[in-house]
Scaffold this active site. Structure first.
Site, PDB file in Angstrom:
ATOM      1  N   VAL A 117       0.837  -1.196   0.000  1.00 33.08           N
ATOM      2  CA  VAL A 117       0.000   0.000   0.000  1.00 33.08           C
ATOM      3  C   VAL A 117       0.873   1.246   0.000  1.00 33.08           C
ATOM      4  O   VAL A 117       1.812   1.355   0.781  1.00 33.08           O
ATOM      5  CB  VAL A 117      -0.915   0.027   1.249  1.00 33.08           C
ATOM      6  CG1 VAL A 117      -1.766   1.277   1.274  1.00 33.08           C
ATOM      7  CG2 VAL A 117      -1.774  -1.225   1.310  1.00 33.08           C
ATOM      8  N   CYS A 118       0.544   2.188  -0.881  1.00 36.10           N
ATOM      9  CA  CYS A 118       1.235   3.471  -0.934  1.00 36.10           C
ATOM     10  C   CYS A 118       0.329   4.513  -0.268  1.00 36.10           C
ATOM     11  O   CYS A 118      -0.636   4.976  -0.859  1.00 36.10           O
ATOM     12  CB  CYS A 118       1.525   3.857  -2.378  1.00 36.10           C
ATOM     13  SG  CYS A 118       2.439   5.397  -2.506  1.00 36.10           S
ATOM     14  N   LEU A 119       0.646   4.804   0.986  1.00 34.91           N
ATOM     15  CA  LEU A 119      -0.091   5.791   1.758  1.00 34.91           C
ATOM     16  C   LEU A 119       0.940   6.565   2.562  1.00 34.91           C
ATOM     17  O   LEU A 119       1.681   5.974   3.352  1.00 34.91           O
ATOM     18  CB  LEU A 119      -1.112   5.095   2.665  1.00 34.91           C
ATOM     19  CG  LEU A 119      -2.043   5.968   3.482  1.00 34.91           C
ATOM     20  CD1 LEU A 119      -2.935   6.814   2.567  1.00 34.91           C
ATOM     21  CD2 LEU A 119      -2.899   5.111   4.393  1.00 34.91           C
TER      22      LEU A 119
END
Length: 190
Positions: A117-119
């Site tokens: 996940v890219c957060l």
């Protein structure tokens, strides 16, 4: 002399073990605090007849540092989907962010097919003042507003940037368990 040496070694081992235990306890206390706040918010929503689109689920209630989060957007392009994330809380939480991974293969610019996940708040913008609810709402937000400028799935980001309607069709197809760009996705419709 041997007895003194043995006692000193035992004291050193006990001292080395103590900080780890307190870190785990501190992380567990923080997680319990965050989740109790979440439960109160959920209860308020239920009383108002609102849909709960973020749910924390435990396979092992004794292990508060490992759990799943289910996100069910009720608006946007991913409406109707149910997305499951695995949370692993490090012993150094809240000083380090939780490790979060999507358990399904989904078509999303900010989630790759391995579930990474890219957060930003899970990386460089993490601060100890942030809590699990902040992460949960951050995950919900990327379903409401996918971000093509910081992608993990470059093909999905390209589709979003260049052909929004085609991107929406790809989302629908992938959420039904279909193929997109020769990649089979998991069915995630509720």
């Amino acid at each position: 002399m041997l007895k003194i040496w043995s006692m000193k070694k035992q004291q050193q081992e006990a001292a080395a073990a103590a900080p780890t235990k307190s870190k785990v306890q501190a992380a567990q206390l923080r997680v319990q605090h965050d989740l109790s706040r979440r439960e109160k918010d959920d209860e308020d929503k239920k009383n108002k007849g609102m849909h709960l689109n973020i749910q924390f689920e435990y396979e092992d209630v004794e292990n508060a540092l490992h759990f799943d989060l289910v996100i069910e957007p009720d608006e946007g392009m991913y409406k109707g989907g149910s997305f499951r994330f695995q949370f692993d809380i490090p012993e150094t939480f809240p000083f380090d962010p939780p490790k979060v991974k999507c358990k399904q293969k989904i078509y999303h610019p900010n989630i790759d097919i391995q579930g990474n996940v890219c957060l930003n708040i899970l990386r460089e913008e993490w601060k100890p003042v942030l809590d699990l609810n902040s992460v949960a709402f951050g995950l919900l937000h990327i379903f409401l507003e996918p971000n093509a400028s910081d992608p993990l799935n470059k093909e999905a980001a390209e589709d979003l940037r260049l052909n929004r309607e085609g991107f929406k069709r790809n989302i629908r197809s992938s959420m039904q368990g279909g193929l997109v760009r020769n990649e089979q996705y998991d069915r995630v419709l509720r």
